[in-house]
Scaffold this motif. Structure first.
Motif, PDB file in Angstrom:
ATOM      1  N   LEU A 113       0.861  -1.219   0.027  1.00 27.65           N
ATOM      2  CA  LEU A 113       0.098   0.123   0.029  1.00 27.65           C
ATOM      3  C   LEU A 113       0.723   1.362  -0.053  1.00 27.65           C
ATOM      4  O   LEU A 113       0.573   2.234  -0.761  1.00 27.65           O
ATOM      5  N   THR A 114       1.930   1.253   0.824  1.00 27.82           N
ATOM      6  CA  THR A 114       2.993   2.315   0.961  1.00 27.82           C
ATOM      7  C   THR A 114       3.290   2.587  -0.568  1.00 27.82           C
ATOM      8  O   THR A 114       3.656   4.109  -0.809  1.00 27.82           O
ATOM      9  N   GLU A 115       3.861   1.588  -1.149  1.00 30.40           N
ATOM     10  CA  GLU A 115       4.448   1.527  -2.431  1.00 30.40           C
ATOM     11  C   GLU A 115       3.726   2.554  -3.451  1.00 30.40           C
ATOM     12  O   GLU A 115       3.942   3.256  -4.148  1.00 30.40           O
ATOM     13  N   ARG A 116       2.173   2.041  -3.423  1.00 27.08           N
ATOM     14  CA  ARG A 116       1.278   2.480  -4.309  1.00 27.08           C
ATOM     15  C   ARG A 116       1.245   4.040  -3.979  1.00 27.08           C
ATOM     16  O   ARG A 116       0.987   4.809  -4.958  1.00 27.08           O
ATOM     17  N   VAL A 117       1.148   4.386  -2.790  1.00 29.07           N
ATOM     18  CA  VAL A 117       0.764   5.687  -2.046  1.00 29.07           C
ATOM     19  C   VAL A 117       2.132   6.713  -2.821  1.00 29.07           C
ATOM     20  O   VAL A 117       1.768   7.732  -3.206  1.00 29.07           O
ATOM     21  N   LEU A 118       3.262   5.939  -2.810  1.00 30.85           N
ATOM     22  CA  LEU A 118       4.421   6.948  -3.081  1.00 30.85           C
ATOM     23  C   LEU A 118       4.198   7.046  -4.706  1.00 30.85           C
ATOM     24  O   LEU A 118       4.724   8.059  -5.145  1.00 30.85           O
ATOM     25  N   PHE A 119       3.825   6.040  -5.386  1.00 27.36           N
ATOM     26  CA  PHE A 119       3.727   6.171  -6.710  1.00 27.36           C
ATOM     27  C   PHE A 119       2.694   7.239  -7.476  1.00 27.36           C
ATOM     28  O   PHE A 119       2.780   7.761  -8.029  1.00 27.36           O
ATOM     29  N   TYR A 120       1.437   6.871  -6.561  1.00 24.72           N
ATOM     30  CA  TYR A 120       0.307   8.066  -7.225  1.00 24.72           C
ATOM     31  C   TYR A 120       0.514   9.311  -6.523  1.00 24.72           C
ATOM     32  O   TYR A 120      -0.201  10.363  -7.137  1.00 24.72           O
ATOM     33  N   THR A 121       1.404   9.600  -5.620  1.00 27.12           N
ATOM     34  CA  THR A 121       1.715  10.891  -5.126  1.00 27.12           C
ATOM     35  C   THR A 121       2.918  11.610  -5.934  1.00 27.12           C
ATOM     36  O   THR A 121       3.241  12.557  -5.612  1.00 27.12           O
ATOM     37  N   GLY A 122       3.509  10.777  -6.797  1.00 29.52           N
ATOM     38  CA  GLY A 122       4.664  11.118  -7.848  1.00 29.52           C
ATOM     39  C   GLY A 122       5.927  11.124  -6.999  1.00 29.52           C
ATOM     40  O   GLY A 122       6.809  11.506  -7.479  1.00 29.52           O
TER      41      GLY A 122
END
Length: 791
Positions: free
Chosen positions: A138-147
């Motif tokens: 989940l943290t990985e996706r958060v970092l991706f979608y926030t750029g």
């Protein structure tokens, strides 16, 4: 009620489908943008802020600012547990159906101090859960979608890169998080500081110290496993530090996913007032596509879940309760405000859902973080003023105030000790001098960085509410730093006692120096990792929270310090206690020319009535009336009892849950001294210890085993052979969950046994429950082993 209003129907949601931050989707990309979003009622007055243009083309056209008066209706976004997404864009008169972000108008808000406006844009959150619930994914996706990162890597990915937050080689190899990792990202105009924490109970101190400094948290739950043992532990830690939280039900793409079962477990097992703010829709594919409204087959479900959300909010919010009882319509703005009030007041937990692995549900969760979790000024933080007898002082969070910061985590970095610091008030600048309130030392801040897993970004200063790291500052975990104008200290975190020990030594004499360096460093970094010396054998003993915990440190000594070690059999941390009252009357007399030693103590020892079995208290009480013993000798007597309790008479382990009462004695005008009375107390304790019927206490673990139901009989039989007690079992489909209490001494090698019993399909977790008395035959065996020197 507003249940019949088809125009205003929402999917039990309380936040706009607005997309904050960079939008990445071209309509066919597997990393599709807002794949799952809360839908809400149409707003009467709202404005859309200007948002940064997307880095990739959007299927909904360009980003614009829009006048809310032209907004006719918001349609709905739904997500299906089968993996499908349905999305409908807002319909705006004359705009050609484009994608917009919206938020409540702020024109009429009263002007605030500039620093408060800045603080309102900060969120400090932690992501915590049971092991393998998908926190790091989940943290990985958060970092991706926030750029923040530009490509996604999986925890156990085939490319061998591993998730960004799992920066340690051991973490990538084992596919688990061992150390909590900090990062920061931007969502819209909000700065979000995130700490990803381990899920394994052996590394629970990482969760403990993260929650100590965070303002809010996300509790991640598996949609199949639901509320599991470590979920309960994490919830307990969140309650201890009064941390508002959101729940995120992950892994909706798994077979057997049932988010409503998990919502029910949040209410029944964790006693949380929780309700979903999203509803799932079936369907397949991963593309975001336009759709004209709520599907007919979901209208009834959506209405039902919205009604359920309002019911749960009305229990804790007066404004919603009044409207609910009067059957008045409740708008989305009112609902959203109520959710925020109740969440900040620790009275409600909004539940989001999605699948981090399939890149769904991340953006609305980030919207929820911004909308419902507190900013630093909305959390009540207190320090203790050492100049005023530890009087509580409220910290407002003013960056221009006196500096107050808490060092909550230490790491040995490439450039020396790395100290993680949460700043509660004031501003920390590079090159300035700060005071360590615990030691009184004045130190300079040579380097200040903002962390992104193991990457660092040099900064010149950091203000209140931020989480940063300093290099080259020598301190311990839990130290408070100020600028010298105040003497404040922050309250410390709860550190659990170790439950397992083993002997360790370097394989060759050449590695002695590096071996000592490693142990000293690990002790400083991890408060639950203890090192001691066995007084009888001279062996080095390391203690920790479990088998995995100690295995990881043994492996790190080998990898990071190039020292091969010899490890002994794991030892359990037994305790001793007494079961009945026993009197003592001991006179310590020694004459060897010149001044002698004389001290007489009388009294009794007895078990503590309110002892829980896990407490390690030794209570000394002085009931002497008169001056039979001068008062200046009482500290020496107390020291004697405490020293005696460090090593019990059965197997040499510490004695707990005991009260030592002194009610009479005698002294000599010349020969009595503090040392004489200390020795008198020590020998008096040993004299009466046998008469108090001592027993040995062993750590008992709460064990949760999950396996296919066909292996139930074999698992229960194995637990019985290990002298465990079955507390309960629960069947969910083809899977059985068995809860038991088993002595830790009998749990060694259980993971191997469980794999062979269940053909590799079973898994278990365990955590410390309490110390309990061992059976008489086990006690006799332990005592005889101790006498033979086999301990």
């Amino acid at each position: 009620m507003a249940r019949g209003r088809s125009k205003d129907l929402i999917l039990a949601a309380v936040r706009s489908a607005s997309r904050r931050g960079s939008f990445r989707s071209n309509g066919s990309d597997r990393r599709a943008g807002p794949a799952l979003t809360s839908a809400l009622l149409s707003r009467n007055s709202c404005s859309a802020p200007s948002l940064a243009p997307p880095q990739e083309s959007s299927p909904f056209g360009s980003w614009e600012s829009v006048d809310a008066k032209r907004l006719s209706a918001w349609k709905n976004v739904t997500f299906g547990s089968g993996g499908g997404v349905r999305f409908a864009e807002p319909t705006v008169a004359g705009t050609g159906g484009r994608w917009y972000g919206t938020q409540a108008a702020s024109e009429q808000e009263e002007k605030k101090e500039p620093w408060r406006e800045g603080m309102e844009k900060i969120r400090n959150i932690g992501i915590s859960a049971h092991i393998d619930s998908g926190k790091t994914t989940l943290t990985e996706r958060v970092l991706f979608y926030t750029g923040r990162i530009h490509e996604i890597h999986e925890v156990r990915g085939r490319d061998g890169v591993g998730a960004k937050m799992d920066s340690m080689d051991l973490e990538r190899e084992k596919g688990i998080t061992i150390q909590s990792a900090a990062t920061h990202c931007t969502w819209g105009d909000h700065q979000v500081n995130i700490i990803d924490t381990p899920g394994h109970v052996d590394f629970t101190i990482e969760v403990e110290r993260a929650l100590r400094v965070l303002d809010g948290a996300i509790l991640v739950l598996c949609s199949v496993g639901g509320v599991q043992s470590q979920s309960i532990t994490v919830d307990r830690q969140m309650r201890r530090y009064s941390v508002p939280r959101l729940a995120f039900i992950n892994k909706l793409d798994r077979t057997g996913a049932d988010p409503w079962k998990v919502v029910g477990q949040l209410r029944s097992k964790l006693r949380l007032n929780a309700a979903a703010v999203q509803v799932g829709a079936g369907g397949g594919g991963e593309k975001v596509r336009r759709e004209g409204g709520v599907p007919d087959n979901l209208k009834e479900k959506a209405e039902e879940k919205r009604h359920e959300l309002i019911e749960h909010l009305s229990e804790v919010d007066d404004e919603i309760a009044e409207k609910f009882l009067n059957d008045e319509p409740i708008s989305a703005e009112e609902l959203q405000a109520a959710v925020r009030r109740a969440t900040l007041g620790l009275k409600f937990v909004p539940v989001f859902m999605g699948s981090a692995f399939k890149n769904r549900g991340v953006q609305p969760l980030l919207n929820g973080v911004v909308d419902y979790l507190p900013c630093p000024t909305e959390v009540s933080n207190h320090a203790l003023d050492q100049n005023k007898g530890e009087e509580k002082v409220h910290l407002a969070g003013d960056p221009s105030g006196p500096l107050v910061g808490l060092a909550f985590k230490l790491e040995e970095g490439r450039f020396g000790q790395l100290t993680y610091l949460r700043i509660y008030e004031g501003t920390l600048r590079r090159g300035e001098f700060i005071i360590n309130c615990s030691t009184g030392k004045k130190v300079k801040v040579p380097r200040l960085v903002r962390m992104h897993a193991d990457d660092m970004e040099d900064i010149q200063e950091a203000g209140a509410g931020e989480i940063v790291a300093m290099f080259g500052v020598d301190c311990a975990s839990g130290d408070t730093f100020t600028d010298g104008s105040v003497r404040f200290t922050m309250t410390s975190m709860n550190v659990p006692e170790p439950v397992m020990s083993l002997s360790i030594s370097p394989a060759s004499k050449d590695g002695g120096t590096q071996f000592s360096k490693a142990l000293n460093r690990f002790q400083k970094e991890d408060p639950t990792f203890r090192v001691s010396l066995d007084p009888d054998s001279g062996e080095t003993i390391i203690s920790g929270m479990g088998e995995l915990h100690l295995d990881i440190y043994v492996e790190r000594i080998k990898r990071e310090y190039k020292v091969d070690t010899v490890v002994g059999k794991p030892q359990v941390n037994f305790r001793e206690t007494v079961t009945q009252r026993a009197e003592f009357d001991y006179t310590h007399k020694k004459q060897s020319g010149g001044q002698g030693q004389y001290g007489r103590v009388m009294g009794y020892i007895e078990p503590l009535e309110d002892a829980s079995g896990s407490d390690s208290r030794v209570v000394f009480e002085n009931e002497i009336v008169g001056t039979a013993i001068p008062s200046n000798f009482f500290p020496g007597i107390e020291k004697g009892f405490l020293e005696a309790a460090n090593s019990g008479g059965l197997i040499g382990h510490p004695v707990v849950n005991i009260r030592c009462v002194l009610n009479d004695g005698a002294s000599h005008a010349v020969d009595s001294s503090e040392l004489a009375f200390k020795l008198a107390a020590l020998y008096a304790f040993r004299q009466c210890y046998e008469k108090a019927r001592p027993v040995i206490l062993e750590p008992v673990m709460g064990v949760e085993v999950k396996a296919p139901v066909e292996f139930q009989g074999t698992i229960i039989g194995n637990i019985n052979r290990r002298k465990g007690i079955i507390v309960g079992s629960e069947q969910d489909g083809d899977e059985i969950t068995i809860n038991a209490q088993v002595p830790l001494n009998n749990m060694f090698g259980y993971s191997t046994d469980l794999r062979s019993m269940t053909q590799g399909k079973g898994e278990f977790t365990m955590e410390y429950w309490q110390h309990s008395a061992v059976p008489q035959d086990v006690q006799q065996q332990l005592v005889s082993e101790h006498k033979r020197g086999g301990h």
